[in-house]
Design an enzyme around this catalytic site. Structure first.
Site, mmCIF file in Angstrom:
data_model
loop_
_atom_site.group_PDB
_atom_site.id
_atom_site.type_symbol
_atom_site.label_atom_id
_atom_site.label_comp_id
_atom_site.label_asym_id
_atom_site.label_seq_id
_atom_site.Cartn_x
_atom_site.Cartn_y
_atom_site.Cartn_z
ATOM 1 N N LYS A 71 0.835 -1.211 0.000
ATOM 2 C CA LYS A 71 0.000 0.000 0.000
ATOM 3 C C LYS A 71 0.865 1.254 0.000
ATOM 4 O O LYS A 71 0.550 2.219 -0.689
ATOM 5 C CB LYS A 71 -0.975 -0.026 1.172
ATOM 6 N N LYS A 102 -6.406 -12.059 -12.686
ATOM 7 C CA LYS A 102 -7.237 -12.263 -11.493
ATOM 8 C C LYS A 102 -8.373 -11.233 -11.414
ATOM 9 O O LYS A 102 -8.129 -10.039 -11.574
ATOM 10 C CB LYS A 102 -6.346 -12.138 -10.238
ATOM 11 N N LYS A 156 -11.325 -5.892 -7.817
ATOM 12 C CA LYS A 156 -11.862 -4.538 -8.009
ATOM 13 C C LYS A 156 -10.745 -3.562 -8.356
ATOM 14 O O LYS A 156 -10.992 -2.555 -8.996
ATOM 15 C CB LYS A 156 -12.679 -4.080 -6.801
HETATM 16 P P1 ADP Z 1 -10.368 -7.612 -4.456
HETATM 17 O O1 ADP Z 1 -9.175 -8.304 -5.071
HETATM 18 O O2 ADP Z 1 -11.460 -7.413 -5.450
HETATM 19 O O3 ADP Z 1 -9.959 -6.338 -3.734
HETATM 20 P P2 ADP Z 1 -10.578 -8.678 -1.797
HETATM 21 O O4 ADP Z 1 -9.088 -8.618 -1.640
HETATM 22 O O5 ADP Z 1 -11.422 -7.701 -1.048
HETATM 23 O O6 ADP Z 1 -10.939 -8.596 -3.366
HETATM 24 O O7 ADP Z 1 -11.031 -10.174 -1.507
HETATM 25 C C1 ADP Z 1 -11.993 -10.586 -0.570
HETATM 26 C C2 ADP Z 1 -11.965 -12.098 -0.548
HETATM 27 O O8 ADP Z 1 -12.291 -12.675 -1.842
HETATM 28 C C3 ADP Z 1 -10.588 -12.679 -0.160
HETATM 29 O O9 ADP Z 1 -10.775 -13.795 0.689
HETATM 30 C C4 ADP Z 1 -10.004 -13.110 -1.489
HETATM 31 O O10 ADP Z 1 -9.087 -14.179 -1.325
HETATM 32 C C5 ADP Z 1 -11.231 -13.526 -2.311
HETATM 33 N N1 ADP Z 1 -11.007 -13.241 -3.751
HETATM 34 C C6 ADP Z 1 -10.963 -12.011 -4.324
HETATM 35 N N2 ADP Z 1 -10.732 -12.081 -5.666
HETATM 36 C C7 ADP Z 1 -10.614 -13.390 -5.969
HETATM 37 C C8 ADP Z 1 -10.380 -14.128 -7.185
HETATM 38 N N3 ADP Z 1 -10.240 -13.505 -8.369
HETATM 39 N N4 ADP Z 1 -10.318 -15.479 -7.115
HETATM 40 C C9 ADP Z 1 -10.469 -16.118 -5.919
HETATM 41 N N5 ADP Z 1 -10.702 -15.484 -4.738
HETATM 42 C C10 ADP Z 1 -10.777 -14.147 -4.737
#
Ligand code: ADP
Ligand code: TRP
Length: 323
Positions: free
Chosen positions: A113, A192, A195
């Protein structure tokens, strides 16, 4: 694994997408049947990004509605807002005093970050201590999280062990349950779904706008008539998660045989998506229309969570000499 206490949290930081659903929400909800689950909305953690107050409130509500619509059963699972159990802050302070600064300085998520230009506020730095308090406050045995949270769980274990060495066997040292095997769910562009990459398909999208997203999914340029490799295609990767095994096999054969364009596979995927989430989408609409019902669920969850939190905190306060 039957009968374990399972705990996990999700930050209210944006619209939940198919990566969140298949990577985290669905596996977490499947654990409800056989375990005592505690799931919460990590709104204190989301504050480290300083969202607008109205936005933080809205996103917190949205996550609550999404989980309930996806099948969280509040009669089994304790579902609450992190900030409704302020005891977590006291535990966070206490365990912060056995946490070496170096341990936090080494955290990748903090360093990432900073590298992305975020200012280092104290909340961001001590994020893993609060996360450890979330987990330790409920004597959690198992913590299902994505790979990105692995280091934070190691920090939690480290803190619990240090605390116990100093004060006696007071805290339960949790086991991580890292979803390593869960495929990384690909997004519209094949990387992947996240967001942060602007490549998401929301769980509850509807109508033209979301259909266009499916149609815009990036594929290779194999001509329509040629055979295609299903295992290299992000459209197929999502189809595999949503369609029934027989339908997946049929689609696989159509890829291998040639004569099918990607547009067809995208339409089939869109149809499955619409069907798969149809019932949940309806339930979501009902919940959105009854915010007081959602509020009741969260309040009831917080009451149940607080009883356990209080007992742990009393034990900790006595052990360290505060009580
Ligand atoms: P983002 O990558 O959209 O910011 P987060 O980090 O908030 O998502 O993820 C919240 C949860 O969803 C975590 O437990 C993360 O491991 C899971 N997750 C997010 N994106 C994926 C993905 N593309 N494939 C599998 N699991 C995911
Ligand atoms: N840091 C987690 C994430 O961003 C959310 C979280 C906060 C959490 N506290 C937790 C997850 C406790 C598991 C247990 O995904």
């Amino acid at each position: 694994m039957a009968g374990k206490r399972v705990l996990s949290g999700v930050q209210p930081s944006g619209t939940l997408h198919l990566g969140n659903y298949f990577g985290m929400i669905r596996p977490a909800l499947q654990m409800q049947q056989e375990n005592e689950c505690f799931y919460f909305i990590a709104n204190y953690h989301a504050m480290t990004q300083l969202p607008e107050p109205a936005l933080l409130r809205q996103r917190t509500f949205d996550v609550a509605v999404d989980f309930l619509a996806c099948g969280l059963d509040p009669s089994k699972t304790v579902f609450f807002r992190q900030s409704d159990v302020p005891e977590v802050q006291e535990l966070s302070w206490i365990i912060g005093c056995v946490t070496p600064v170096g341990l936090l300085e080494r955290c990748h998520s903090y360093k990432d970050k900073l590298a992305h230009g975020q200012e280092a506020n104290h909340g961001l730095f001590s994020y893993p201590v609060l996360m450890a308090a979330d987990i330790l406050l409920y004597d959690s045995h198992l913590v299902p999280v994505g790979k990105d949270q692995k280091q934070h769980l190691e920090v939690t274990r480290d803190i619990a062990i240090r605390f116990n060495n100093q004060y006696g066997e007071i805290l339960v040292v949790p086991e991580p349950m890292i979803q390593e095997e869960t495929a990384i769910i690909p997004g519209l562009d094949g990387q992947k779904m996240s967001k942060s990459y602007n490549n998401i398909i929301e769980i509850f999208g509807e109508g033209k706008a979301v259909r266009q997203k499916f149609m815009r999914m990036v594929t290779d340029s194999t001509p329509m008539e040629d055979p295609k490799d299903p295992e290299k295609c992000n459209v197929f990767a999502l189809y595999k998660l949503i369609a029934a095994p027989g339908e997946v096999e049929e689609m696989r054969q159509r890829y291998l045989a040639g004569g099918m364009g990607y547009g067809h596979a995208k339409q089939a995927l869109y149809d499955k998506y619409t069907e798969h989430f149809a019932e949940m989408r309806e339930r979501r609409k009902e919940l959105v229309a009854k915010p007081e019902l959602v509020e009741d669920v969260l309040r009831d969850g917080a009451n149940r969570a607080r009883k356990i939190a209080r007992a742990t905190l009393d034990r900790v306060r006595a052990a360290v000499g505060l009580a």
